[in-house]
Enzyme design. Structure first.
Site, PDB file in Angstrom:
ATOM      1  N   CYS A   1     -20.909   2.019   5.578  1.00 27.67           N
ATOM      2  CA  CYS A   1     -20.296   1.426   6.758  1.00 27.67           C
ATOM      3  C   CYS A   1     -19.074   2.277   7.079  1.00 27.67           C
ATOM      4  CB  CYS A   1     -19.905  -0.022   6.460  1.00 27.67           C
ATOM      5  SG  CYS A   1     -18.958  -0.835   7.759  1.00 27.67           S
TER       6      CYS A   1
ATOM      7  N   CYS B   1     -17.266  -9.125   3.441  1.00 30.56           N
ATOM      8  CA  CYS B   1     -16.603  -7.842   3.236  1.00 30.56           C
ATOM      9  C   CYS B   1     -15.346  -8.058   2.404  1.00 30.56           C
ATOM     10  CB  CYS B   1     -16.248  -7.204   4.573  1.00 30.56           C
ATOM     11  SG  CYS B   1     -17.665  -6.984   5.662  1.00 30.56           S
TER      12      CYS B   1
ATOM     13  N   CYS C   1       0.824  -1.210   0.000  1.00 28.36           N
ATOM     14  CA  CYS C   1       0.000   0.000   0.000  1.00 28.36           C
ATOM     15  C   CYS C   1       0.862   1.266   0.000  1.00 28.36           C
ATOM     16  CB  CYS C   1      -0.918   0.008   1.213  1.00 28.36           C
ATOM     17  SG  CYS C   1      -2.077   1.395   1.210  1.00 28.36           S
TER      18      CYS C   1
ATOM     19  N   CYS D   1      -1.359   0.774  10.461  1.00 26.39           N
ATOM     20  CA  CYS D   1      -1.557  -0.306   9.500  1.00 26.39           C
ATOM     21  C   CYS D   1      -0.279  -1.080   9.195  1.00 26.39           C
ATOM     22  CB  CYS D   1      -2.140   0.261   8.207  1.00 26.39           C
ATOM     23  SG  CYS D   1      -2.487  -1.005   6.984  1.00 26.39           S
TER      24      CYS D   1
ATOM     25  N   ARG E   1     -20.624  -2.693  15.253  1.00 22.13           N
ATOM     26  CA  ARG E   1     -19.870  -3.924  15.021  1.00 22.13           C
ATOM     27  C   ARG E   1     -18.617  -3.959  15.880  1.00 22.13           C
ATOM     28  NH1 ARG E   1     -18.631  -4.518   9.031  1.00 22.13           N
ATOM     29  NH2 ARG E   1     -20.898  -4.451   9.033  1.00 22.13           N
TER      30      ARG E   1
ATOM     31  N   CYS F   1      -0.836   5.241   6.747  1.00 23.46           N
ATOM     32  CA  CYS F   1      -1.651   5.140   7.958  1.00 23.46           C
ATOM     33  C   CYS F   1      -0.841   4.475   9.077  1.00 23.46           C
ATOM     34  CB  CYS F   1      -2.913   4.349   7.672  1.00 23.46           C
ATOM     35  SG  CYS F   1      -3.873   4.972   6.272  1.00 23.46           S
TER      36      CYS F   1
ATOM     37  N   CYS G   1     -20.128  -6.287   1.059  1.00 21.37           N
ATOM     38  CA  CYS G   1     -19.634  -4.943   1.345  1.00 21.37           C
ATOM     39  C   CYS G   1     -18.242  -4.817   0.732  1.00 21.37           C
ATOM     40  CB  CYS G   1     -19.569  -4.702   2.852  1.00 21.37           C
ATOM     41  SG  CYS G   1     -18.906  -3.092   3.331  1.00 21.37           S
TER      42      CYS G   1
END
Length: 429
Positions: free
Chosen positions: A202, A109, A65, A72, A272, A69, A142
């Site tokens: 979401c 998901c 990626c 992460c 959740r 972040c 999702c």
């Protein structure tokens, strides 16, 4: 105490608490946590009964990626020793999704690391959605692919995506301390794009990244204004090789207070229980089911979690029921608004600050995080669930003394195990 009675009454009316009330929930003492859980549990049961929705995460693309972040393991510059692979084929993803559905999941998901999808990626994911739905009748899908470009949300909806996940993660004021390669406003825009296309939104948060109580209240109130249908609450998994690897500040009691605050602010929304629950709630996980009505099963994207069969046993032992595929998760007023939005009226994306007050999402891994959860294929089939709410037991009022204790949080209670390291474990197994 009067605070909890007031919050229960507001929650049953879908009325927004004040910021001061939300902060007071976070400031309650550990001695009063059971009273807080009992009060918020009344609101949870009024809207969702004793049903628990199961969600299964398929990691379409892991690592690699370009975003930074801090939480992460897949971030730019991460030194975490994780599985890295490019896009799964549609049939591979469908097979993984089938394992989750067999374990009782009603929502799959689909997560892919990265800043956001290209048009080619959207086409690839669209084929994957079609393959999953062909093999699993009635399953919800999702997508969680990062920041969306114009038209991509509509294409995903047309391919069969029921929902789109994109988290706010933390408050706008604190966001720049966590990520610099995109902005808080970028995330808000993507959530609105999903809603505008008629998908269920979401969006949630990550707690435990060094934020203040004010930051937590800010992000939850911002989520309430955005009006997603699902709000995943993640607790930071401090992974070795990431900038937040030493950020161990959460206690089980602190996690329960955070979940209760979210429930009071977002009473009729699917809350959740997502990444990090095993690490930070530990033996108090069953209490969290009195606050959240939805969980991810099994492992996370790049770290191991509780076994799926243990999750199902926990739900049953705590007196809850797995939500059946034929049941509607959302209360009728929210389900009707979502159906109208999908038909094109656009009513679903209104502010929750309106008089009707329609109540207000996952992280841990991936710079386009959907909750760091990816369940094991061996999860056992879940039991069916009953529909509707049930009468809630009376809550014992609690006082609201000051200050959440974080200084004595233990860092030696758990070793974070990086999923797949040193094994032949294939993706999503």
């Amino acid at each position: 105490m009067e605070l909890l009675k007031t919050l229960v009454d507001k929650g049953l009316r879908r009325e927004l608490p004040t910021r001061e009330e939300a902060l007071a929930v976070l400031a309650t003492a550990d001695d009063d946590v059971l009273d807080v859980v009992a009060a918020a549990g009344k609101v949870r049961r009024a809207w969702f009964g004793r049903r628990v929705k199961l969600n299964y995460l398929v990691n379409l693309k892991s690592g690699l990626c370009p975003e930074d972040c801090s939480y992460c393991s897949q971030r730019l510059g991460s030194r975490a020793d994780i599985l890295k692979y490019t896009w799964l084929k549609p049939e591979e993803a469908a097979a993984a999704a089938g394992a989750g559905v067999a374990g009782g999941a009603k929502r799959v998901c689909l997560v892919a690391s990265g800043r956001g999808p290209t048009d080619r990626d959207v086409e690839r994911v669209s084929r994957t959605i079609e393959a999953i739905k062909e093999q699993n009748e009635g399953v919800e899908v999702c997508a969680c692919l990062g920041l969306l470009s114009d038209g991509q949300a509509t294409r995903l909806r047309d391919a069969g995506a029921d929902a789109y996940n994109h988290n706010l993660n933390t408050s706008e004021a604190a966001y720049g301390e966590i990520t610099t390669t995109h902005t808080y406003a970028d995330r808000v825009t993507t959530v609105r794009q999903a809603q505008g296309a008629g998908m269920s939104a979401c969006s949630g948060l990550i707690a435990g990244m060094g934020e203040t109580d004010e930051d937590l209240v800010d992000v939850v109130f911002a989520l309430r204004d955005l009006n997603p249908d699902s709000v995943p609450v993640n607790f930071l998994i401090p992974i070795e090789g990431t900038p937040l690897a030493k950020e161990w500040t959460l206690t089980p009691q602190r996690c329960l207070r955070i979940l209760a605050m979210v429930r009071f602010v977002c009473p009729d929304v699917e809350v959740r229980l997502a990444g990090g629950r095993e690490i930070h709630l530990r033996s108090l996980q069953p209490l969290a089911l009195h606050l959240a009505n939805s969980i991810f099963l099994g492992d996370y994207l790049t770290t191991e979690g509780q076994a799926g069969k243990d999750d199902l046993a926990m739900i049953a032992d705590a007196g809850f029921e797995v939500e059946g595929a034929e049941e509607t998760t959302l209360p009728a007023h929210r389900a009707d608004a979502l159906a109208a939005a999908r038909a094109g009226c656009g009513s679903h994306s209104g502010s929750l600050g309106e008089a009707v007050g329609t109540g207000c999402g996952s992280a841990g891994g991936g710079c386009a995080p959907c909750g760091e959860a990816e369940p094991a294929a061996g999860a056992a089939a879940g039991a069916g669930a009953g529909a509707g709410a049930e009468p809630a037991p009376a809550a014992v009022p609690a006082a609201a003394p000051a200050g959440p204790p974080a200084a004595d949080a233990r860092t030696d209670l758990v070793a974070v195990r990086r999923r797949g390291v040193g094994t032949d474990l294939p993706p999503n197994a």
